[in-house]
Design a protein around this motif. Structure first.
Motif, PDB file in Angstrom:
ATOM      1  N   ASP A  23       0.811  -1.214   0.000  1.00 29.18           N
ATOM      2  CA  ASP A  23       0.000   0.000   0.000  1.00 29.18           C
ATOM      3  C   ASP A  23       0.848   1.269   0.000  1.00 29.18           C
TER       4      ASP A  23
ATOM      5  N   THR B  67      -3.470  -3.121  -6.019  1.00 28.19           N
ATOM      6  CA  THR B  67      -4.470  -3.322  -4.955  1.00 28.19           C
ATOM      7  C   THR B  67      -5.233  -2.008  -4.798  1.00 28.19           C
TER       8      THR B  67
ATOM      9  N   THR C 201     -11.077  -5.021  -2.068  1.00 27.43           N
ATOM     10  CA  THR C 201      -9.814  -4.679  -2.734  1.00 27.43           C
ATOM     11  C   THR C 201      -9.915  -5.162  -4.170  1.00 27.43           C
TER      12      THR C 201
ATOM     13  N   ASN D  30       1.211  -1.260  -7.573  1.00 32.73           N
ATOM     14  CA  ASN D  30       1.764  -1.226  -6.221  1.00 32.73           C
ATOM     15  C   ASN D  30       3.066  -2.015  -6.148  1.00 32.73           C
TER      16      ASN D  30
END
Length: 364
Positions: A67, A91, A109, A199
């Motif tokens: 994240d 994500t 997600t 990500n």
């Protein structure tokens, strides 16, 4: 030895029944907490643990957290096509409104995938994303507990897009939210993410040349093992540490409780042990008889606790994260069994020290 142990237990049914009941309660609590720990762990990291990816490329300053990591990969795809063996991992958090439940939003997600790659887990029910077009999605089956069914529509207020559920997958959750898979074509065509951002990047087998090429092209990142990414998921380590600490203390408490019970029982039977010694019984026989009683009680109580814990999988609410992992259950059961024997051994010293002459004198 066995017959003497059984006769003694039959004579004192209430006493030994209480010990078995207490061991059952403690063991059940340990196993249920371990099931909750496994369930919470799976709900937090299942997408990563079930993934066939072996290594992840993340930003060097992200502390291995997906994240906190991000790369623009438009130029990378032109330079090193994904056909060479890597895939971008996105994500994207979304809050869906389920048709018919306007006041309730479902946090998920969203992960865009090429359905022909190993990043996509496939379905267990419904249609597959392969050859799918438009805003069709495959969702984790835990969303069934929220009332989501095949062909339902999920609306995203932020993008003003409506998605159709065409299939269910399993064991695909991330950070306590179900994972929703959509095709890369739909994800970028609808500008859910305006730029080609990932990500992280993943490979499914060690390929030093490919990984070095990517590292040289995106010099702000580094390759890490799957285990390092899993450990870095926010809350995962602290959550598991807290629950494991609780289990540890329960096992320690059970050791002291059982030791106290058997010590008291041993004290109450010192005269009988002395008389048995006086007529020729050896210490090994007497200690063995006590341990045999513990084995019988432990096997009976632990078997019941395992069955009781298994029955909880049918009783607990569907949305509760509980995982009956047989290997984990057996490990904790064996540990509780060992603790029970240890508790009994602590009281065996008194049996060895019993003086037959004093015991005979005390019966006069």
């Amino acid at each position: 030895m066995f017959h003497l142990a059984i006769k003694d237990m039959r004579f004192s049914k209430v006493k030994y029944g209480l010990i078995a009941f207490i061991l059952f309660l403690i063991a059940s609590l340990v196993l249920i907490v371990s099931g909750l720990a496994s369930g919470l762990s799976a709900q937090n990291i299942a997408m990563l643990t079930e993934s066939e990816a072996t290594s992840f490329f993340v930003r060097s300053d992200s502390e291995n957290q997906l994240d906190q990591s991000g790369f623009l990969i438009e130029d990378l795809i032109e330079e090193i096509p994904t056909e060479q063996g890597w895939q971008p991992l996105v994500t994207h958090p979304v809050r869906f409104i389920h048709d018919g439940y306007v006041n309730e939003k479902l946090g998920v997600t969203m992960v865009p995938v090429n359905a022909d790659t190993l990043l996509y887990p496939g379905t267990i029910e419904g249609e597959d994303l392969i050859n799918s077009s438009g805003l069709n999605i495959v969702v984790d089956q835990t969303m069934k507990s929220d009332g989501v069914e095949l062909n339902d529509t999920l609306y995203d207020e932020e993008t003003d897009l409506t998605f159709t559920v065409i299939g269910f997958t399993e064991n695909q959750t991330y950070r306590h939210t179900p994972v929703v898979y959509v095709t890369e074509e739909a994800f970028y065509a609808e500008e859910i993410s305006p730029n080609r951002v990932a990500n992280g990047l993943v490979v499914f087998e060690d390929n030093t040349t490919l990984q070095d090429d990517i590292s040289n092209f995106l010099d702000e990142g580094e390759w890490v093992d799957k285990a390092e990414v899993i450990d870095a998921v926010p809350g995962h380590s602290s959550e598991q540490m807290s629950l494991n600490m609780m289990i540890f203390f329960l096992i320690v408490i059970s050791a002291f409780v059982l030791a106290a019970f058997f010590y008291i029982i041993t004290i109450q039977k010192l005269k009988q042990f002395g008389i048995l010694k006086a007529i020729g019984a050896k210490n090994t026989f007497l200690v063995g008889t006590t341990l045999m009683q513990v084995v019988i009680l432990a096997v009976f109580s632990l078997s019941l606790s395992v069955l009781f814990t298994y029955s909880m999988t049918f009783i607990l609410p569907e949305g509760m994260p509980f995982d009956f992992n047989l290997i984990t259950i057996m490990i904790y059961s064996l540990l509780m069994f060992a603790v029970s024997l240890l508790g009994a051994l602590l009281s065996s010293r008194r049996i060895v020290k019993v003086d037959p002459q004093q015991a005979m004198g005390g019966t006069e």
